[in-house]
Design a protein around this motif. Structure first.
Motif, short mmCIF file in Angstrom:
data_model
loop_
_atom_site.label_atom_id
_atom_site.label_comp_id
_atom_site.label_asym_id
_atom_site.label_seq_id
_atom_site.Cartn_x
_atom_site.Cartn_y
_atom_site.Cartn_z
N ARG A 108 0.85 -1.20 0.00
CA ARG A 108 0.00 0.00 0.00
C ARG A 108 0.88 1.25 0.00
NH1 ARG A 108 -5.46 -1.55 3.48
NH2 ARG A 108 -6.04 -3.17 1.98
N ASP A 251 -3.88 -2.90 8.40
CA ASP A 251 -5.20 -2.39 8.00
C ASP A 251 -5.38 -0.98 8.54
OD1 ASP A 251 -7.88 -2.48 7.02
OD2 ASP A 251 -8.56 -2.87 9.06
N ASP A 255 -4.97 3.00 6.44
CA ASP A 255 -6.02 4.03 6.34
C ASP A 255 -5.46 5.37 6.80
OD1 ASP A 255 -7.95 2.20 5.50
OD2 ASP A 255 -9.49 3.04 6.82
MG MG Z 1 -8.95 -1.40 5.69
#
Ligand code: MG
Ligand code: IPM
Length: 370
Positions: A108, A251, A255
């Motif tokens: 990411r 996770d 964000d």
């Molecule tokens: Mg997420």
């Protein structure tokens, strides 16, 4: 022309189909202008699969996903599915894809575009030139650990989830992080909670040992507790290059990192499996944003994270570096020209619909390729 590359599109729910439609435009452009063609199949996932088949993903679509070169995934979920059984909820489709395709490394990247400096809630000097990469472990940890669920405990109801990691699971994702760091600024921050979690202690030991004995002495390795990392991401994000962390911390931290760039609508991701004997690796590409049911169908969604996810597919699944660069540059051109979707407003500029943004990227591609 040589045998085509295969793509499986799984648009899913909410804004997933809208942003996926814009990728189709760029794929068509690639075919026409760059002679890069794909055989495209499309399938249902999430609530869309539930509505049609009563499951979050069918075995047939799973089979297609296992055999395609790359999956392009939109988003899943919506309020109408909130009360479904655990095994058929939309997210179960995504988790099954990740687990059965063994996509253990989730990349990411959070990169700020100069044109969007004012879209972030952080001061421009904190985020200008930001380029960090979160490598999130994606197939283990508390997302999949057993046992899980309800139990009776001293005559009381209680519920548990299990955080579990094997040494091999930690090592393989850390190797991906080290290898990627080597092509960047050579710095890896490993993130856990070794101050309270046994798996955190084991994570830190395993990463340290691999660093010492795995031939990675050129990589600068640091360790950080996850809570501190969340704080450091908003305090001084440019201290990071590559962050490697477990499934749940990854996770949350991703964000957080996404918002540094101004909008969750800008963040792409790649989920990669191991390289097999033929040099192929299973892969799924998806925007980090969710299905955004509140704006679904209104043409307001930002398709750029999805388009940038496709650029990651060009880069990691097809080794088409130039074409990936081209898509990324076209996105940059469009933003520099002041074009914005609604999520990026507040900084002036021209508001575009989802489809207009896709068209603008294709027009920018035309200009670049002229
Ligand atoms: Mg997420
Ligand atoms: C993500 C999402 C998923 C996750 C959900 C939709 C299951 O939040 O990809 O970050 O928690 O992994």
């Amino acid at each position: 022309m040589a045998a085509n590359k295969t793509l499986l599109m799984l648009p899913g729910d909410g804004i997933g189909p809208e942003v996926s439609a814009e990728v189709t435009k760029v794929i068509d452009w690639m075919g026409k202008r760059r002679a890069v063609t794909f055989d495209i199949a499309e399938g249902l996932v999430g609530g869309a699969a539930y509505d049609a088949h009563g499951v979050a993903i069918t075995d047939a679509v799973m089979e297609q996903a296992m055999n395609t070169d790359a999956v392009l995934f939109g988003a899943v979920g919506g309020p109408q599915y909130d009360n479904l059984g655990w095994d058929v909820r939309p997210e179960a489709g995504l988790l099954r894809l990740r687990k059965e395709m063994d996509l253990f490394a989730n990349l990411r990247p959070a990169v700020t575009f100069d044109a969007l400096l004012d879209a972030s809630t952080l001061k421009p000097e904190v985020i200008q030139g930001l380029d960090i990469l979160i490598v999130r472990e994606l197939t283990a940890g508390v997302y999949f650990g057993e046992p899980r669920g309800m139990q009776e405990w001293n005559g009381e109801e209680r519920c548990i989830d299990t955080q579990a990691y094997t040494k091999a699971e930690i090592e393989r994702v850390t190797e991906v992080a080290f290898d990627l760091a080597r092509k960047r600024r050579g710095k890896v921050t490993s993130v856990e909670k070794a101050n309270v979690m046994k798996t955190g202690v084991f994570w830190r030991q395993t990463v340290t040992a691999l660093h010492e004995t795995g031939g990675y002495s050129d990589i600068e390795l640091g360790h950080m507790y996850a809570d501190n990392c969340a704080m450091q991401l908003v305090r001084n994000p440019k201290q990071f290059d590559v962050i490697v962390t477990d499934n749940l911390f990854g996770d949350m931290l991703s964000d957080c990192a996404a918002m540094l760039t101004g909008s969750l609508g800008m963040l792409p991701s790649a989920s990669l499996g191991a390289v097999d004997a033929t040099g192929r690796r299973k892969a799924l590409y998806e925007p980090v944003h969710g299905s955004a049911p509140d704006i679904a169908g209104e043409g307001k969604a930002n398709p750029l994270a999805m388009l940038l996810s496709f650029a990651m597919a060009l880069r990691y699944s097809f080794d088409l570096q130039e074409d990936a660069d081209l898509v990324e540059q076209a996105v940059q051109d469009v933003l520099s020209a002041g074009k914005r979707t609604a999520d990026l407003m507040g900084t002036g500029g021209e508001v575009l619909s989802t489809a207009q943004m896709g068209d603008a990227v294709c027009a920018a591609l035309d200009k670049r390729a002229a």
